[in-house]
Design a protein around this motif. Sequence first.
Motif, PDB file in Angstrom:
ATOM      1  N   MET A  45      42.499  51.713  65.132  1.00  0.00           N
ATOM      2  CA  MET A  45      42.882  53.086  65.490  1.00  0.00           C
ATOM      3  C   MET A  45      43.912  53.122  66.627  1.00  0.00           C
ATOM      4  SD  MET A  45      41.394  55.217  63.453  1.00  0.00           S
ATOM      5  CE  MET A  45      41.600  56.744  64.316  1.00  0.00           C
ATOM      6  N   LEU A  46      44.109  52.016  67.317  1.00  0.00           N
ATOM      7  CA  LEU A  46      45.054  51.951  68.427  1.00  0.00           C
ATOM      8  C   LEU A  46      46.418  51.400  68.016  1.00  0.00           C
ATOM      9  CD1 LEU A  46      42.579  50.526  71.086  1.00  0.00           C
ATOM     10  CD2 LEU A  46      43.207  52.924  70.696  1.00  0.00           C
ATOM     11  N   ILE A  47      46.539  50.977  66.752  1.00  0.00           N
ATOM     12  CA  ILE A  47      47.776  50.346  66.294  1.00  0.00           C
ATOM     13  C   ILE A  47      48.667  51.365  65.587  1.00  0.00           C
ATOM     14  CG2 ILE A  47      48.735  48.635  64.710  1.00  0.00           C
ATOM     15  CD1 ILE A  47      46.345  46.903  65.269  1.00  0.00           C
ATOM     16  N   LYS A  48      49.904  51.450  66.047  1.00  0.00           N
ATOM     17  CA  LYS A  48      50.877  52.360  65.438  1.00  0.00           C
ATOM     18  C   LYS A  48      51.299  51.818  64.076  1.00  0.00           C
ATOM     19  CE  LYS A  48      55.337  54.517  66.014  1.00  0.00           C
ATOM     20  NZ  LYS A  48      56.518  54.702  66.802  1.00  0.00           N
ATOM     21  N   THR A  49      51.256  52.699  63.069  1.00  0.00           N
ATOM     22  CA  THR A  49      51.640  52.349  61.704  1.00  0.00           C
ATOM     23  C   THR A  49      52.378  53.522  61.083  1.00  0.00           C
ATOM     24  OG1 THR A  49      49.530  53.175  60.838  1.00  0.00           O
ATOM     25  CG2 THR A  49      49.633  50.820  61.381  1.00  0.00           C
ATOM     26  N   GLU A  58      51.658  57.143  62.006  1.00  0.00           N
ATOM     27  CA  GLU A  58      50.202  57.296  62.093  1.00  0.00           C
ATOM     28  C   GLU A  58      49.638  56.188  62.976  1.00  0.00           C
ATOM     29  OE1 GLU A  58      48.056  59.507  61.028  1.00  0.00           O
ATOM     30  OE2 GLU A  58      49.406  60.751  59.843  1.00  0.00           O
ATOM     31  N   TYR A  59      48.346  56.028  62.903  1.00  0.00           N
ATOM     32  CA  TYR A  59      47.635  54.924  63.542  1.00  0.00           C
ATOM     33  C   TYR A  59      46.626  54.379  62.547  1.00  0.00           C
ATOM     34  CZ  TYR A  59      49.704  56.191  67.968  1.00  0.00           C
ATOM     35  OH  TYR A  59      50.608  56.437  68.951  1.00  0.00           O
ATOM     36  N   SER A  73      53.708  46.268  66.188  1.00  0.00           N
ATOM     37  CA  SER A  73      52.248  46.376  66.123  1.00  0.00           C
ATOM     38  C   SER A  73      51.573  45.087  65.654  1.00  0.00           C
ATOM     39  CB  SER A  73      51.851  47.512  65.175  1.00  0.00           C
ATOM     40  OG  SER A  73      52.290  48.752  65.666  1.00  0.00           O
TER      41      SER A  73
END
Length: 115
Positions: A45-49, A58-59, A73
Motif C-alpha cells: 500500500m506504500l508503493i507508488k504504481t 495509484e498505490y 518503486s
Amino acid sequence: MACVAEFGIVDNFDKNKDYSEYEPQKYNCIAIEDDIINNWWNELMLIKTYFHNYNRPEYALARWCVTLIPPESLEAFYSIVANDSRSKTSEELANLMTLITKAISENKYIIHYGV
C-alpha cells in the motif's frame, strides 16, 4: 490450481499505451501464488504504481487487473519480497527477486497481472 498473479518486465514502456490487454507471454511473466501477495498487502500500500496506464497513478497492486510498477518503486518492492521468510526457500520468490533485480538494473517498469 491456486490463483496466481503474474509479473514481467516491460522492455519499451510507452506512457501513452493502455496495458489492459492480457499478454503474459509478451513480457515473459512469472507466476506467484496470490496467497503470498496477501501477506504483503500493508507494505504494498506504500508503493507508488499505475493501474492499466500511466494516467492512473495509484498505490499497491490492482488485485484483479493490470498494474505497472515504475522503476522508482522497485527497490521497495524488492525489499518486501526479500523480507518474506519464504524467500529463502521458495523458487517462485527467488525468480521474482531476480526479475525485480533485472528491472532495477535496466531501469524498466514491471507489469503485474492480477488474478
